[in-house]
Motif scaffolding. Structure first.
Motif, PDB file in Angstrom:
ATOM      1  N   GLU B  10      -1.467  -2.533   8.880  1.00 35.44           N
ATOM      2  CA  GLU B  10      -2.100  -1.231   8.736  1.00 35.44           C
ATOM      3  C   GLU B  10      -1.334  -0.374   7.728  1.00 35.44           C
ATOM      4  N   ARG B  11      -0.019  -0.375   7.895  1.00 34.43           N
ATOM      5  CA  ARG B  11       0.811   0.413   6.962  1.00 34.43           C
ATOM      6  C   ARG B  11       0.694  -0.128   5.543  1.00 34.43           C
ATOM      7  N   PHE B  12       0.756  -1.440   5.454  1.00 33.05           N
ATOM      8  CA  PHE B  12       0.690  -2.118   4.154  1.00 33.05           C
ATOM      9  C   PHE B  12      -0.637  -1.776   3.466  1.00 33.05           C
ATOM     10  N   SER B  13      -1.692  -1.923   4.248  1.00 29.64           N
ATOM     11  CA  SER B  13      -3.029  -1.683   3.743  1.00 29.64           C
ATOM     12  C   SER B  13      -3.163  -0.246   3.228  1.00 29.64           C
ATOM     13  N   LYS B  14      -2.614   0.693   3.980  1.00 30.64           N
ATOM     14  CA  LYS B  14      -2.715   2.095   3.573  1.00 30.64           C
ATOM     15  C   LYS B  14      -1.970   2.350   2.278  1.00 30.64           C
ATOM     16  N   CYS B  15      -0.777   1.746   2.166  1.00 34.21           N
ATOM     17  CA  CYS B  15      -0.019   1.891   0.914  1.00 34.21           C
ATOM     18  C   CYS B  15      -0.824   1.346  -0.262  1.00 34.21           C
ATOM     19  N   LEU B  16      -1.400   0.163  -0.074  1.00 32.47           N
ATOM     20  CA  LEU B  16      -2.132  -0.453  -1.180  1.00 32.47           C
ATOM     21  C   LEU B  16      -3.352   0.392  -1.538  1.00 32.47           C
ATOM     22  N   GLU B  17      -4.007   0.928  -0.515  1.00 29.60           N
ATOM     23  CA  GLU B  17      -5.214   1.711  -0.781  1.00 29.60           C
ATOM     24  C   GLU B  17      -4.925   2.945  -1.606  1.00 29.60           C
ATOM     25  N   ILE B  53       7.979  -8.196  -6.491  1.00 28.66           N
ATOM     26  CA  ILE B  53       6.764  -7.811  -5.760  1.00 28.66           C
ATOM     27  C   ILE B  53       6.226  -6.483  -6.290  1.00 28.66           C
ATOM     28  N   ARG B  54       7.135  -5.554  -6.523  1.00 30.02           N
ATOM     29  CA  ARG B  54       6.720  -4.255  -7.039  1.00 30.02           C
ATOM     30  C   ARG B  54       6.048  -4.412  -8.400  1.00 30.02           C
ATOM     31  N   ALA B  55       6.638  -5.235  -9.245  1.00 29.63           N
ATOM     32  CA  ALA B  55       6.080  -5.428 -10.588  1.00 29.63           C
ATOM     33  C   ALA B  55       4.697  -6.067 -10.518  1.00 29.63           C
ATOM     34  N   MET B  56       4.589  -7.052  -9.654  1.00 30.83           N
ATOM     35  CA  MET B  56       3.284  -7.721  -9.509  1.00 30.83           C
ATOM     36  C   MET B  56       2.233  -6.729  -9.043  1.00 30.83           C
ATOM     37  N   LEU B  57       2.578  -5.940  -8.022  1.00 31.76           N
ATOM     38  CA  LEU B  57       1.602  -4.980  -7.494  1.00 31.76           C
ATOM     39  C   LEU B  57       1.209  -3.954  -8.548  1.00 31.76           C
ATOM     40  N   ALA B  58       2.199  -3.497  -9.307  1.00 30.13           N
ATOM     41  CA  ALA B  58       1.903  -2.503 -10.338  1.00 30.13           C
ATOM     42  C   ALA B  58       0.871  -3.035 -11.324  1.00 30.13           C
ATOM     43  N   ALA B  59       0.973  -4.326 -11.619  1.00 29.54           N
ATOM     44  CA  ALA B  59       0.078  -4.901 -12.623  1.00 29.54           C
ATOM     45  C   ALA B  59      -1.280  -5.297 -12.047  1.00 29.54           C
ATOM     46  N   THR B  60      -1.312  -5.671 -10.771  1.00 27.11           N
ATOM     47  CA  THR B  60      -2.544  -6.287 -10.262  1.00 27.11           C
ATOM     48  C   THR B  60      -3.352  -5.387  -9.324  1.00 27.11           C
ATOM     49  N   LEU B  61      -2.734  -4.361  -8.784  1.00 29.72           N
ATOM     50  CA  LEU B  61      -3.367  -3.611  -7.705  1.00 29.72           C
ATOM     51  C   LEU B  61      -4.704  -3.003  -8.121  1.00 29.72           C
ATOM     52  N   GLY B  62      -4.752  -2.473  -9.342  1.00 31.61           N
ATOM     53  CA  GLY B  62      -5.975  -1.814  -9.797  1.00 31.61           C
ATOM     54  C   GLY B  62      -7.162  -2.754  -9.771  1.00 31.61           C
ATOM     55  N   ALA B  63      -6.993  -3.925 -10.366  1.00 31.87           N
ATOM     56  CA  ALA B  63      -8.120  -4.862 -10.431  1.00 31.87           C
ATOM     57  C   ALA B  63      -8.385  -5.522  -9.085  1.00 31.87           C
TER      58      ALA B  63
END
Lengths: 593, 593
Positions: B10-17, B53-63
C-alpha cells in the motif's frame, strides 16, 4: 448435511460389513435407485427399488466385500435432497460413489470402480523413471522398445485386446489399457488415426462444446475452440495415438472374426498392406462408432438417376454443387449441416425432405441451460473438474433423467420462442422428444433425431433451405425426385442424411448374424418411445459391459462417453487379463436381436 | 504476515502513484534487489541497491504508470523474512510480483509482465468459438485457413518474427506468439520438429525431471516418465508443433541474415527444398540452442588417425564400437552418458580424459534437495503449480543465489559421501563450483561443467570407465592417442565431449562477426568465476531481451527456461507488433564480444 451423508454411510457400511442385507435395504427410500459401474456387479446396471437392490446385494456382497466408506468433502443440500460424494473399497478395487438422500433415506446411489488394487495406473508418484542407472548390457532405449513392441504385436505376440476402429472410442480405450499394461492393438481402416473425423463433410464441427470433449489423460489446451473443427479434431486424435504410444495399425481392415470356444480366443482376419493376417486376441472390442454403419434406404429408380446419390457419411463438401439442385433426405444434424454448406456454396436450390419431427435446440441454449452447469469455464471456476462432471452425469439414474430434463427444455422453449415460432411457420416439424425431455434423452434412446442448431434453422425459416415436410422420397427418375406429397423436385444431388444402423450390425458383418442376434441391438434404454422399444432396461444396451458373446464388447458414443466409460471397460478387461475373479451379476435378456 | 505485505504494498503503491521516488526507495532495505521482467523496463534486469532502483524508477515510472497493487493469497514468513505474491498493473499490462520483506523493508522484489491489456491470450472464457452461425459465402473451414496460412507465410505474407531453430526454445516461443496472433515462422534444418533431440546419442534421457520440463499450455500427461527419453521428447515436440498449429519449415536452413536499417527489416536467405528464398521479418530470433554450436578443439595429428573422431553432438550410438578402444575427451554430462553407453555395448576399453573439475551430483540428490521443493509430485500436492514454481525461481536475484544454494550442496555432500569418496579415490576431479554453490550456479555461469549422475560415476569408480585426469590430448597418431601426462592409449574412436560455443557464434556465422561482436557473448552472469568473467551483470547476457542489434533476439536454455522466458520474449515482440511504446531502460555494455 455432511453429517447426514456421513451418518447414512456409516450405517450402510456397517450393514454391508455384517452381511445385513435387509438392514441395508431399509436405508433406501420407497423410490430408490442404485447405479453400479463395475464396482459390485462387474457390469453396468441400475437397480430400481429395494427388491432389485436386495437381490443384487445378496449375490454380490460376498465377493465385493465393500468397506472403508468415507464421505468426501462438501456435500450439499437442495430442495430437501442431501447429496455428497464418497470413497469406498471392495476386495479388488477402490471406488468413488455419489449419494442422494431424501428424508434421511437413499434416493439414488452411484458406485463406480476407479482402480484395481495392485494394478494402479503408473501416474503421478507412480510414474516410471524413464531411465535405469548404470550400464546394463543389452538394455534397449525407449525407441528400441517401442519399435520392438510395435513390430511384435500381432506377430510374435498376440494382443490381449483387439479394438476395431481408431476413432475417439477406440483410442480412449486403448490409452487406458496402455496405462494398465494390457497388450492392445487397434485396427483402423483409414490411412491415419483421426481420419474418421477428417473424412466427414467439410463444414463439420463438433456439436458438443470443448469442456465435454477432452480425451482421457491429456486435456485440450485452454485456447482450444469451443466447437472443434473436424480436421483439428483429427489432428488431435492422431497426435494422441502417437504420444500415448498406442499400437494402431492404419489402413488395416478387419474382415472376419470368429470366437474359438476351445481356446477362448478370437480368430480375426485382418487385411493390412495387401496381406491377410490372423490375429488371436482374447477380447474383441467393436469401436466402430455409433455412426459407423450407414443406414441407406432403398430408393426406387436410383439406377436411372443421372445425378449423384450419396450417404451423408460419404458427402465430401459442397464446393462441387454450386448452381446445382440438391435434395437432402433427413432433418437431423447432418442434414442441417450439409444443407447449410450447400447454400453457402451457392447451390441453386437446396431442399430438405423431413420425414419425422426433429428435436431442435440452439447450441447457446444448451450451453446456458444444459451443459453449462457441469461442462463450461464457469463450472471449472466452481471447481467442477471433468472427472466430477462425468461422475455427476453418471449419478442420475436414467429413469429419473426425463423429469430432470423437462424443466430445462421448458426454459429453452421460452428462451428461443422466436426460433420455434419461425420453424413452425416454415412448416418444420419439431418437438422435444415424445415426453418433452429433450436432446440428451433422445440421444440415449435413439442416438439420433435432433439438430443442435448452429444457424441452419434460420436458413430453413428464411427459405434458403427449402422444406418438404412431412415427406418421403417415393422414387427418382433421371433428373427428378418424386416425393410422397406428390411434388417433383429437379435434382443433381441427393444426400441421404438418413443416419446409422445399430452397432450390432458390425457384429453381424464381422462375426455372424447369429452372434449379432444373440447379443442383440446396441444402445437405447428400452424407454418405449419411438425407435426405442421396451421393455425398460435402464442402461444403454451392450455398451461398455459384458454381452451374451464371451469376449465381445462394444465401445462407442460421443467424446464424453468415450472418455468416461472407457475407464470401466478398461478395468473389466484389465481384471480379466490379470486373472481376477469377475463374476458378472447380470446379463440383460435380449429383446431386440 | 498478510498485513505486513499488504501494508508495504500500500505504501509502495502510494509512493509510485504520486511519483515519490525517494519515498519508494526508503521502503527498501540497505541490501535490496528489484528484478524486473519486462514490466517496468521492457528488458530483463536486476537492480541492486537503492541507487539503481531509484534511477530505474526515475526513468520508467512515467511510462509504466504502475498501480492496483494487490496482495495475493497466503503470504508466509520464515526466519524473519515475510514473503508473498502480488498482482499489479501498468499502463499497458498486467503483472505478477513477489516480495520479500526483512524488518518491514523490501529485501527482494520481482515484477513480471504477464499480459498486455487488450491483447490477452484467447484462453478459457476468451477462447474462439470454432464456428460461425449460418451460411457465410466464401468462408473457409479451419483446414482451409490453416493451409492458406501455411502456404502464404514467407511468400505472399512475411512473418513478423522469424525463429531459427525448432527445438524447445523455438517451439515454446512460437506457441506463445501464435496465441498472441503474431505472424511467426520457424526454420528448422532437420527433417522433423523434435529431431534436435532424436539425433543425439542413443541413451540420452533428459537430465531434468518431468515437472521441470513441461512446454507452455500443454503439460505432459501424468504418466510421463520422470526423465524423458530423447525420442519420446522428439515425438512430443513434433506433436506440439502440430497441435499448436505452429508454422514450421523443416529441412530448411537459414544461410545468411542482414538487417536493413532503411526498412527496419531483416533479409534472410533460407534454403528450402533446393531453393533459396529471401524472407523479410522484422525480428529475428536465434533459437539455435545453448548446445547448438559444437566446440571442436584442434587435435594435432587428426589427419593421420585411422579411427573415427566425432563431436559428442554427432555421436550416434555405441553399438558399432563393441570390442573397440574408445577415448572420450571431457568429463561432463555427455562424456559420462556416452562413456556408459560404450561400456554397456561391450567396448573393449573406454577411457575418459578429464581436463578440469566437474560438478557431480546424483539426480536423486537433486530431486530431494534442489528440484523437489518446487518441481515434484510433492510440490504439486502442496499447490505449487508449474507457473508458481517458475516465478518462485525467478524471484531470487542471481546475486543471492550462491548463498542460498551452498547449504543444499553441503547437505548433498553428506548424503552422497560414499560416492564422492569413491570418485576421489578413482582420481576424478570434482567440486561444487568455485564457491560451492553447485550445479544451478554452474549452469547459469557456464551452461556446462557438470554431470547429473545417473550411474556413470559408479562406472568411473569401478574402473569400467577408465580415467585419465587431469589430462589433455596432446596429439593422435594412426592408432593411438598421446595424452599430456605422457600416457599413450590405443584408440579406434575418439569422442570429443567438449561442449558448445556461445550462441553469439551463430550470429557471427549467420549475420556477421561485427554484429556478433556488437551484441557480445550470450549467457553467463559475469560472476568472475572460471569461464564466466566479470564484470557482474546479474542477468544472463542477451537472453530473451533486447540486444545491441535492433530486431535480433536470443532464445535458449533448458525446458524450464524455454517455457518461462518465452513468455517475456513473446510479450516484447507482441508489444512491438502492435506498435506499443516499449522504451527499453537499459542495454548492458558489452564486455565480451
Amino acid at each position: 448435511m455432511a453429517n447426514t451423508i456421513e451418518k447414512w454411510l456409516e450405517r450402510f457400511s456397517k450393514c454391508l460389513e455384517r452381511g445385513d442385507i435387509d438392514g441395508a435395504a431399509k436405508l433406501f427410500g420407497d423410490e430408490c435407485f442404485w447405479r453400479d459401474l463395475v464396482a459390485f456387479t462387474w457390469t453396468i446396471k441400475t437397480f430400481e427399488g429395494r427388491g432389485e437392490i436386495r437381490a443384487m446385494l445378496a449375490a454380490t456382497l460376498g465377493a465385493a466385500a465393500p468397506g472403508d466408506f468415507l464421505a468426501l468433502a462438501e456435500p450439499g443440500e437442495t430442495e430437501g435432497i442431501a447429496e455428497g460424494w464418497f470413497a469406498f473399497e471392495t476386495a479388488l478395487g477402490r471406488g468413488t460413489g455419489h449419494l442422494r438422500l431424501r428424508d434421511g433415506r437413499c434416493w439414488t446411489i452411484l458406485t463406480t470402480l476407479q482402480e484395481l488394487k495392485g494394478f494402479e495406473e503408473p501416474a503421478g508418484p507412480r510414474r516410471a523413471r524413464g531411465l535405469e542407472h548404470g550400464a546394463v548390457p543389452g538394455r534397449q532405449s525407449w525407441l528400441e522398445r517401442r519399435r520392438q513392441e510395435a513390430a511384435e504385436l500381432g506377430f510374435a505376440r498376440q494382443p490381449y485386446v483387439l479394438i476395431v476402429g481408431g476413432g475417439q472410442g477406440g483410442l480412449a480405450l486403448a490409452a487406458r489399457l496402455k496405462r494398465l499394461e494390457v497388450p492392445t492393438l487397434i485396427v483402423e481402416q483409414n490411412e491415419r488415426a483421426g481420419d474418421s473425423w477428417r473424412k466427414r463433410y467439410r463444414s463439420l464441427c463438433l456439436h458438443d462444446p470443448v469442456w465435454y470433449d477432452h480425451m482421457p489423460y491429456l486435456p485440450f489446451p485452454d485456447h482450444w475452440p469451443v466447437f472443434s473443427p473436424k480436421d483439428k479434431m483429427g489432428d488431435w486424435l492422431e497426435m494422441y495415438a502417437r504420444v500415448m504410444e498406442l499400437n494402431c495399425w492404419t489402413s488395416a481392415r478387419c474382415l472376419k472374426a470368429a470366437y474359438d470356444e476351445a481356446t477362448a480366443e478370437w480368430r480375426v482376419q485382418v487385411s493390412r498392406g495387401g496381406r491377410v493376417l490372423e490375429l488371436r486376441p482374447r477380447h474383441l472390442v467393436l469401436a466402430t462408432g455409433m455412426s459407423g454403419f450407414p443406414s441407406v434406404p432403398a430408393i426406387p429408380g436410383a439406377d436411372a438417376f443421372a445425378g449423384k446419390i450419396v450417404h451423408s457419411s460419404q458427402f465430401d463438401g459442397a464446393a462441387a454443387w454450386r448452381g446445382k439442385c440438391c435434395v437432402v433426405l433427413g432433418a437431423n444434424n447432418s442434414a442441417h449441416d450439409i444443407g447449410a454448406d450447400l447454400v453457402e456454396h451457392g447451390a441453386q436450390e437446396v431442399t430438405m425432405v423431413q420425414r419425422s419431427p426433429t428435436v431442435v435446440v440452439t447450441s447457446e441454449a444448451l450451453m446456458e441451460h444444459a451443459w453449462g452447469r457441469l461442462y463450461s469455464e464457469d463450472a471449472l471456476q466452481r471447481g467442477i473438474t471433468t472427472e466430477i462432471a462425468d461422475l455427476s452425469v453418471a449419478s442420475v439414474p436414467f429413469r429419473l433423467l426425463p423429469s430432470l430434463q423437462k424443466p430445462i427444455y421448458d426454459a429453452i422453449r421460452e428462451r428461443d420462442a422466436a426460433l420455434y415460432a419461425g420453424l413452425q411457420k416454415a412448416g418444420f416439424l419439431f418437438d422435444f422428444g415424445e415426453d418433452g425431455s429433450g436432446i440428451h434423452s433422445t440421444y440415449l434412446r435413439r442416438g439420433a433425431g435432433y439438430y443442435i442448431d448452429v444457424g441452419a434453422s434460420q436458413l430453413v425459416i428464411d427459405g434458403r433451405i427449402r422444406l418438404k415436410s412431412p415427406a418421403q422420397i417415393e422414387r427418382v427418375a433421371e433428373q427428378t425426385v418424386l416425393l410422397s406429397d406428390g411434388s417433383v423436385l429437379t435434382a443433381d444431388l441427393i444426400v441421404l442424411a438418413t443416419g446409422y444402423g445399430s452397432m450390432n450390425q458390425w457384429a453381424a458383418e464381422l462375426i455372424s448374424p447369429e452372434v449379432a442376434a444373440r447379443v442383440g441391438k446396441c444402445w437405447g434404454l428400452g424407454s418405449d418411445t419411438k425407435y426405442d422399444p421396451g421393455p425398460w432396461e435402464g442402461e444403454l444396451r451392450n455398451m461398455w459391459k459384458p454381452t451374451r458373446q464371451l469376449g465381445l464388447w462394444f465401445m462407442g458414443g460421443n467424446l464424453m462417453q468415450a472418455r468416461h466409460y472407457s475407464l470401466y471397460l478398461a478395468l473389466q478387461l484389465k481384471a480379466r487379463y490379470e486373472g481376477l475373479d469377475t463374476p458378472v451379476y447380470y446379463l440383460e435378456p435380449v429383446h431386440h436381436p
